[in-house]
Write a protein that holds these residues in place. Structure first.
Motif, short mmCIF file in Angstrom:
data_model
loop_
_atom_site.label_atom_id
_atom_site.label_comp_id
_atom_site.label_asym_id
_atom_site.label_seq_id
_atom_site.Cartn_x
_atom_site.Cartn_y
_atom_site.Cartn_z
N ARG A 114 -10.40 -0.96 9.53
CA ARG A 114 -11.32 -1.31 8.29
C ARG A 114 -11.03 -2.44 7.65
O ARG A 114 -11.95 -3.40 7.37
N ILE A 115 -9.93 -2.97 7.75
CA ILE A 115 -9.60 -4.40 6.72
C ILE A 115 -9.09 -5.14 7.76
O ILE A 115 -9.46 -6.24 7.37
N SER A 146 -12.45 -3.03 -0.95
CA SER A 146 -12.36 -1.85 -1.73
C SER A 146 -11.28 -0.84 -1.66
O SER A 146 -11.49 0.07 -1.92
N GLN A 147 -10.36 -1.30 -0.61
CA GLN A 147 -9.03 -0.21 -0.49
C GLN A 147 -8.20 -0.27 -1.55
O GLN A 147 -7.77 -1.33 -2.06
N LEU A 187 0.98 -1.16 -0.17
CA LEU A 187 0.01 -0.13 -0.16
C LEU A 187 1.00 1.21 -0.01
O LEU A 187 1.83 1.35 0.90
N THR A 203 -4.66 0.27 -3.73
CA THR A 203 -3.15 0.09 -3.45
C THR A 203 -2.20 1.45 -3.12
O THR A 203 -1.11 1.64 -3.04
N LEU A 254 -7.85 3.00 8.62
CA LEU A 254 -7.58 1.98 7.18
C LEU A 254 -7.43 0.68 7.82
O LEU A 254 -8.01 -0.23 7.26
N VAL A 287 -2.70 5.33 -1.01
CA VAL A 287 -3.34 6.53 0.06
C VAL A 287 -2.57 7.65 -0.17
O VAL A 287 -1.48 7.91 -0.09
#
Length: 216
Positions: free
Chosen positions: A138-139, A113-114, A79, A116, A135, A118
């Motif tokens: 959420r994952i 829906s994240q 990410l 790769t 983040l 930010v």
């Protein structure tokens, strides 16, 4: 006291690779060699089914994969933090850092829906985006642990509080061979010791429990 088992671990190691000199990280904090980082007993801290989020620079990107493997994880995706400002660099100017997402066991994600990348503002030296915690939550499922923490993460409603370990913060756990300033003398008696206060906030994690969600 038995060591806790964290289902999500965030780490921002003080890499000593290309960080020496007047403008390097050694001017801000003590660095660690690659072998010292790889030797940390992170696998003993993680649940059998767990996520790892590992910060790397462009210079340490390939070493991050080795560290994740040494800790018992497999990297699934980077990410990228896009800074939109020119940094230092011997060849190309660094404007990104990367957060490697790795798993072990049966550890699907909770959110699909994240992207790769930010985008987040740059703050003081080595200060990672505050957005990382929301983040990750959420994952990835809790309980959560941050290694090499410099400040205590915010507590999100409905989430277990993060535990922290590092030289610049009151640590919730102690890792033998990797002393922190407030470590008690008897911490070396256990593979991974934990403070009584921290133990009270770590929910039990079954070693064969599957995390909720789909495949990464």
């Amino acid at each position: 006291m038995s060591p806790p088992k964290y289902r999500t671990i965030l780490a921002d190691p003080p890499w000593d690779i290309e960080q020496k000199g007047k403008r390097g990280a050694q001017e801000h904090y003590q660095l660690m060699t690659l072998e010292r980082i790889k030797g940390m007993p992170v696998s003993e801290l993680a649940a059998d089914d767990a996520h790892l989020w590992l910060w790397v620079t462009n210079a340490t990107l390939r070493h991050g994969y080795d560290v994740a493997e040494a800790w018992g994880f497999t990297v699934r995706s980077p990410l990228t933090w896009v800074k939109f400002r020119l940094g230092l660099g011997n060849y190309l100017r660094n404007s990104t850092e990367h957060l490697l997402f790795a798993t072990r066991g049966k550890a699907p994600v909770q959110f699909h829906s994240q992207p790769t990348w930010v985008q987040a503002p740059v703050q003081d030296h080595s200060h990672k985006p505050e957005e990382q915690y929301a983040l990750i939550e959420r994952i990835s499922p809790g309980p959560y642990l941050e290694l090499f923490a410099r400040r205590r993460p915010p507590h999100s409603l409905g989430q277990p509080p993060w535990h922290v370990w590092g030289n610049e913060i009151h640590s919730d756990i102690y890792i033998p061979g990797y002393p922190v300033p407030d470590e008690p003398r008897d911490a070396k008696a256990s593979p991974v010791a934990i403070t009584a206060a921290a133990a009270a906030t770590v929910p039990e994690t079954s070693s064969n429990q599957t995390l909720e969600g789909g495949t990464p």
